[in-house]
Motif scaffolding. Structure first.
Motif, short mmCIF file in Angstrom:
data_model
loop_
_atom_site.label_atom_id
_atom_site.label_comp_id
_atom_site.label_asym_id
_atom_site.label_seq_id
_atom_site.Cartn_x
_atom_site.Cartn_y
_atom_site.Cartn_z
N TYR A 67 50.36 119.88 71.92
CA TYR A 67 51.57 120.07 71.10
C TYR A 67 52.41 121.26 71.54
O TYR A 67 53.59 121.35 71.19
CB TYR A 67 51.20 120.17 69.61
N LEU A 80 57.10 122.60 71.60
CA LEU A 80 57.62 123.79 70.92
C LEU A 80 58.85 124.30 71.66
O LEU A 80 58.87 124.36 72.89
CB LEU A 80 56.58 124.92 70.91
N PHE A 88 52.91 128.23 66.25
CA PHE A 88 51.87 127.41 65.63
C PHE A 88 51.48 128.15 64.35
O PHE A 88 51.23 129.36 64.39
CB PHE A 88 50.61 127.31 66.49
N THR A 136 55.04 124.24 64.69
CA THR A 136 54.10 123.15 64.48
C THR A 136 53.01 123.67 63.57
O THR A 136 52.44 124.74 63.82
CB THR A 136 53.50 122.66 65.81
N PHE A 165 60.33 121.42 68.46
CA PHE A 165 60.24 122.01 67.13
C PHE A 165 60.17 123.53 67.21
O PHE A 165 59.68 124.09 68.18
CB PHE A 165 59.01 121.47 66.40
N LEU A 193 57.17 120.45 62.59
CA LEU A 193 56.25 119.34 62.80
C LEU A 193 54.96 119.67 62.07
O LEU A 193 54.31 120.67 62.37
CB LEU A 193 55.98 119.14 64.29
N ASP A 194 54.59 118.84 61.10
CA ASP A 194 53.37 119.02 60.32
C ASP A 194 52.35 117.99 60.79
O ASP A 194 52.43 116.82 60.45
CB ASP A 194 53.68 118.86 58.83
N VAL A 195 51.39 118.45 61.60
CA VAL A 195 50.37 117.57 62.17
C VAL A 195 49.24 117.41 61.16
O VAL A 195 48.64 118.40 60.74
CB VAL A 195 49.84 118.15 63.50
#
Length: 187
Positions: free
Chosen positions: A127, A131, A137, A108, A105, A47-49
């Motif tokens: 977020y 996970l 992260f 992240t 995910f 997940l690319d925030v």
């Protein structure tokens, strides 16, 4: 490195103000993040925030993830990212502060985005719920920003860090860190 209204982000992407992220001086930072993903979560769900135009996905290569989800609130950036022919990837136009993922995910990524949130630690903490066990992260913060450095210190107090590297290029510098939030005490 402060919160900016959505209209401004979208206008800047439409005008090409963020095109410099494709330039050589940015390659190292993206490559380090991609390297961490390849070494620590090969074939992971990512997940690319604050994904912007999906530059990280370009650096990863198609064989280094099982699914890639990019989220950004600049519609122009998402439109450009969605045109890329990457398999197993989707891009979502949404405000990352309120976006609710529909899956979990392995990692992240917060690449140069946390300092644009009013409460960066609250966003990261939110977020954490998406996970997988053992999830990571991966953050990148601009090393010459007082706000970014303060956010980095707070993240280190909140989550165990397994690696950190400082990258310098053409007078710019970034700190890329890998955190293991799932091993921290859940509140």
């Amino acid at each position: 490195d402060v919160p900016v209204p959505i209209k401004i982000w979208d206008a800047e992407y439409r005008e090409g103000s963020w095109a410099f992220l494709q330039e050589l001086e940015q390659v190292t930072r993206y490559s380090v993040i991609a390297g961490y993903i390849q070494a620590l979560k090969p074939k992971g769900r990512l997940l690319d925030v604050g994904c912007g135009e999906g530059i990280l996905l370009d650096r990863l290569g198609a064989n280094n993830y099982s699914k890639f989800v990019g989220v950004d609130f600049a519609q122009a950036a998402i439109e450009r990212a969605a045109k890329k022919p990457h398999p197993r990837s989707i891009f979502i136009y949404a405000d990352a502060e309120s976006y609710v993922p529909t899956e979990t995910f392995d990692a992240t990524i917060f690449n140069e985005v946390l300092y644009y949130f009013a409460d960066p630690l609250a966003v990261a903490q939110r977020y954490r719920a998406w996970l997988k066990p053992g999830g990571l992260f991966i953050t990148s913060l601009y090393a010459k920003s007082d706000r970014a450095c303060a956010i980095g210190r707070l993240l280190k107090k909140a989550y165990p860090s397994i690696d950190e590297v400082e990258i310098a290029s053409h007078g710019q510098a970034w700190i890329v860190n890998v955190f293991t939030p799932s091993s921290a005490d859940k509140n």
